[in-house]
Each structure stands twice: as C-alpha cells, then as structure tokens.
Design an enzyme around this catalytic site. Structure first.
Site, PDB file in Angstrom:
ATOM      1  N   LYS A  37     -38.600  20.259  72.201  1.00 18.98           N
ATOM      2  CA  LYS A  37     -39.512  21.246  71.292  1.00 18.98           C
ATOM      3  C   LYS A  37     -40.890  20.959  71.790  1.00 18.98           C
ATOM      4  CE  LYS A  37     -38.204  22.785  66.953  1.00 18.98           C
ATOM      5  NZ  LYS A  37     -38.317  22.832  65.520  1.00 18.98           N
ATOM      6  N   THR A  93     -37.765  23.767  54.728  1.00 22.75           N
ATOM      7  CA  THR A  93     -36.949  23.486  53.439  1.00 22.75           C
ATOM      8  C   THR A  93     -35.762  24.495  53.289  1.00 22.75           C
ATOM      9  OG1 THR A  93     -38.511  24.970  52.296  1.00 22.75           O
ATOM     10  CG2 THR A  93     -39.121  22.624  52.295  1.00 22.75           C
ATOM     11  N   LYS A 209     -45.831  31.349  45.852  1.00 23.04           N
ATOM     12  CA  LYS A 209     -45.055  31.674  46.822  1.00 23.04           C
ATOM     13  C   LYS A 209     -43.822  32.058  46.491  1.00 23.04           C
ATOM     14  CE  LYS A 209     -43.125  31.577  50.983  1.00 23.04           C
ATOM     15  NZ  LYS A 209     -43.232  32.701  52.213  1.00 23.04           N
ATOM     16  N   ASN A 213     -42.388  36.140  46.573  1.00 20.46           N
ATOM     17  CA  ASN A 213     -40.905  36.402  47.133  1.00 20.46           C
ATOM     18  C   ASN A 213     -40.000  36.933  46.047  1.00 20.46           C
ATOM     19  OD1 ASN A 213     -41.772  35.525  49.850  1.00 20.46           O
ATOM     20  ND2 ASN A 213     -40.398  33.700  49.920  1.00 20.46           N
ATOM     21  N   LEU A 255     -39.702  50.270  49.485  1.00 21.47           N
ATOM     22  CA  LEU A 255     -38.884  51.218  48.871  1.00 21.47           C
ATOM     23  C   LEU A 255     -37.886  51.880  49.773  1.00 21.47           C
ATOM     24  CD1 LEU A 255     -41.141  52.622  45.851  1.00 21.47           C
ATOM     25  CD2 LEU A 255     -39.485  50.851  45.928  1.00 21.47           C
ATOM     26  N   CYS A 265     -36.011  33.005  54.653  1.00 21.03           N
ATOM     27  CA  CYS A 265     -36.846  32.810  53.405  1.00 21.03           C
ATOM     28  C   CYS A 265     -36.469  33.388  52.361  1.00 21.03           C
ATOM     29  CB  CYS A 265     -38.273  33.169  54.064  1.00 21.03           C
ATOM     30  SG  CYS A 265     -39.095  32.235  55.294  1.00 21.03           S
TER      31      CYS A 265
END
Length: 441
Positions: A37, A93, A209, A213, A255, A265
């Site tokens: 990477k 995570t 956070k 979400n 919507l 996520c």
C-alpha cells in the site's frame, strides 16, 4: 513553527486525510503496516476509486515531478514518532465476525505501536469510528505528556476530498485548551471559510458519529417502509417523498425509496452502536435500530421477488437477468455489503443467469462474487436479458438510451431499484417500468 502531521492507516479515510492535510499546507507523513500500500501511495496512486483523490496525491507526494513534496509515506513507527506533532489515527474498525460489536484490534494495535515512540507534547487524534468509551480507555495507553483528542470523520464516499477540505462541521473531543488550540490550527483554513467547530468531551465526540449514521439509516429505512405501505395501498412513494420533503423539518435528502443502504460504514456502525448500548445498559434506547436494519435487509429480498414476478413468477432457471450496478453507491468502487451484489447473488443462487456491469466496481465485485458473469458495458449486460435490474444509481445508467437497450434485450422489462430512472422515457421506448412503492403504470 508549522505543525507536522502523521496519518496512521492509509485506507480510504487515511489516504484522503493525508492528501487533504498536505493540500492545507502541512508536511505530512503517512504510515501503513502493508508495504504494498505504501509503495502504491508513494507513486501517487490509490488502491480504491475516489473522485479527485489521485490528482490530489500527485499534487503533493514527494518524488513526483511538479509536486509540493509535502506528503511522504513510511512503514516505520520510529520515523512517525520522531516526525509528528499531531498523529491522526485512521485505521479500520470492521464488524466482528458473528457479532454486532466492532473489532477494535486495529485501533488497539495502532495505539500500542505509537505510544512508545510518540514525542512528549505530541497530540494523538482518533478519527476511526469507535464505540463510545473507547477514547477514555485508549488515552490511558499513552505515556505522560502525550495527549489524546477525538475527531470523528464524516466522509461520504464519492465526495471524500471535498468533505475533508470543506467539512460541514469539525467535531473535537478534547480535555485541554492546548489540544483544542492545536486542532484549531490544523483546521484553520476550513474554519476561516466558516465551518462550525464543535468542542465536546470524549463520549459526545464518539456519539456524534454513531448518532449521525443512525439518523441517516433511519431516514432511508423510513421511506423504504413507506414504499412497502404504498405497494399495499396503491400509492406512489416518489410523490409521497416529494410532498413530505418540502417540510423543512424533514427535508428532501435521502428520501428516495429503493433497495436500501450498504457499504462498509452504515450497516456495521448502527449494529456496533446497538451492541455498545447493550453493554452500557441502555439497549432499550436503540431497539428501534433493529427494525431499521431489518427494513433495510428486507428490501433486497423484495427486489429478488420483483425480479421473479417479472420473469413469469416461477423459477429463475433458464432466465437471463441483467444487473446494472455492483457498488453500494455511485462514484465509488466499494462493494462491501453492496445491496446490488447481494440481489445479484441471491438470483444466481436460485438458478438465474446473472450478468453484471458497473462503471468502477467490476474488479472488486469479481473478487467477492467470482461466479457471476461480468460484462464490459451496460449494452453487453442487457443483451438477451429477460429483465433488467437498475441497482446502483450511476449517472451513466440514467443517461442510457432505452431504445438502444431495448434493441438487444430479450424482453423490455426494467426494475428500478433506486427510483432514479425516468419512467416516462423508458415506457415511451416500449419498456415495462417498475419501481418499489410506485404504481405499475
């Protein structure tokens, strides 16, 4: 003297943050434990598709002709420790295997490696999405003289560069005026543009956070639940969404009824939030998120049933199904928990001959679902199809010619899983157009 910044973890969040910090004028050193990477990033390339990110990297990565040279990458923790005044932790995570809770092993490993090498006076800033209470625990791992702040990320895939350079808010959980002052210095440019700066304690910063979400997931699942009611009552969920969206207390964004949310996520974050609430003894406060998750997952099965109905209502055996879209959202190559691929996989398991096309997600989709057939274009995917499923709302798909596709399809039936195509345009070209929560004609 100008602050020197390190970014630990160079995945989607870290690579974007590192490039953006260099753009804001800082000297930046990025670290990852995967050498491949680091080699890729050091050439100004990224292991994922994100609009504008490679251009931003090339503008700043040292060794690239014409770059500012402000951005470098390393695998050395010692180099990171000696270099950095402010260390941003941007590691993943993921959801724990077989559990709702999130896996903190990457965050814990990053802190364990950083703690012995961080200079006295350094500020460590967590950006990873973690369960509330994590910052308190992690701060105890740092040596005396090294402080922790929590600064959650709010990136949207497809808009990550802009979201980092021009955030709609900066939230910082801090324990000292010095930490707040350092972070005001880091974000001086967006703050000067008028970006709100919200100073909180650790738990609140972590909860912002998770709450954001959860609210977003709730809004998406709400309109999808209304689509189910519209199906039963003969209503039109698109018109319903338009009407309630004019109410400024509700707003029109998110919507659009369809096959629901996915990605790396939203699904795992709301599940981790439920799990953490349970550990804190506040599980009843978030029981509604179980239904949000349930509505979301149910949409995928409903699209499969719509497709079955479209090919005759019986078996998928011998039926050809074209799937337009593989990523969980447009302007990304991310196929993690993609509703589009989930639907394609379910239909294939039930005997359908499924051909998939996506503008950017083909390589990742092939790795995840190697048994599906992949086409080089939308036209090739639709060739000979008994039904066409539009499952990721790429602009390319909205601009397709229904006439051209109709000329190669076996049957002109399109199921719009994102309510993003123009029904009249497709119907005028002789297609039967169906979408969730909308009348058949």
């Amino acid at each position: 003297m100008a602050l020197k910044i390190t970014v630990i973890g160079t995945g989607y969040l870290g690579a974007t943050h590192a490039a953006a910090m260099a753009e804001l004028g800082f000297e930046v050193l990025g670290l990852d434990v995967v050498p491949e990477k680091i080699e890729l990033l050091s050439t100004g390339r990224v292991p994922m598709y994100e609009p504008g990110l490679e251009e931003l990297l090339a503008k700043h990565v040292a060794g690239i002709e014409g770059s500012s040279g402000r951005l470098r990458f390393t695998t050395s923790w010692e180099e990171i420790g000696a270099f950095g005044d402010v260390h941003f932790v941007c590691v993943n995570t993921p959801q724990k295997h077989g559990e709702y809770a999130c896996d903190m092993s990457y965050v814990d490993a990053a802190f364990a490696s950083l703690a012995p090498v961080a200079r006295e006076g350094a500020l460590v800033v967590g950006k990873s999405t973690v369960p509330v209470g994590s910052a308190e625990r992690l701060s105890a791992l740092l040596p005396e003289g090294v402080e922790l702040a929590w600064n959650p990320e709010f990136l949207r895939e497809g808009f990550a560069v802009d979201d980092t350079l021009h955030p709609d808010r900066v939230v910082v959980g801090v324990r000292s005026e010095r930490a707040e002052k350092l972070l005001r210095e880091v974000y001086a440019v967006p703050l000067a543009e008028g970006t709100p700066f919200v100073v909180t304690d650790y738990p609140t910063a972590e909860l912002v956070k998770a709450s954001a979400n959860s609210f977003l997931a709730t809004k998406i699942s709400f309109i999808n639940a209304m689509a189910e009611v519209c199906e039963a009552a003969g209503g039109d969920v698109a018109k319903l969404a338009e009407a309630i969206g004019y109410d400024e207390r509700i707003g029109a964004k998110f919507l659009r009824a369809g096959i629901g949310f996915g990605g790396g996520c939203l699904p795992k974050d709301i599940r981790a939030f439920m799990a953490r609430a349970g550990e804190l003894g506040a599980d009843q406060a978030l029981t509604f998120l179980r239904e949000i998750d349930s509505i979301n997952m149910r949409r995928r099965g409903q699209m499969v049933e719509m497709a079955r109905e479209a090919v005759g209502g019986g078996s998928f055996l011998g039926k050809r199904v074209a799937v337009l879209g593989a990523t969980f959202k447009p302007d990304s190559d991310d196929v993690r928990d993609s509703p589009a691929l989930n639907v394609a996989g379910q239909i294939q398991l039930q005997g359908g001959q499924v051909t998939v096309y996506d503008p950017k997600g083909m390589e990742n989709a092939r790795r995840l679902f190697p048994t599906l057939v992949y086409a080089d274009s939308a036209l090739d995917a639709v060739r000979g199809a008994d039904v066409v499923l539009h499952l990721t709302e790429w602009r390319e798909f909205r601009e397709l010619s229904p006439e051209e596709l109709g000329a190669v399809a076996s049957s002109r039936v399109v199921l719009d899983g994102r309510n993003a195509l123009d029904p009249e345009r497709w119907r005028e070209a002789g297609w039967t157009y169906r979408a969730m929560g909308r009348p058949a004609a």
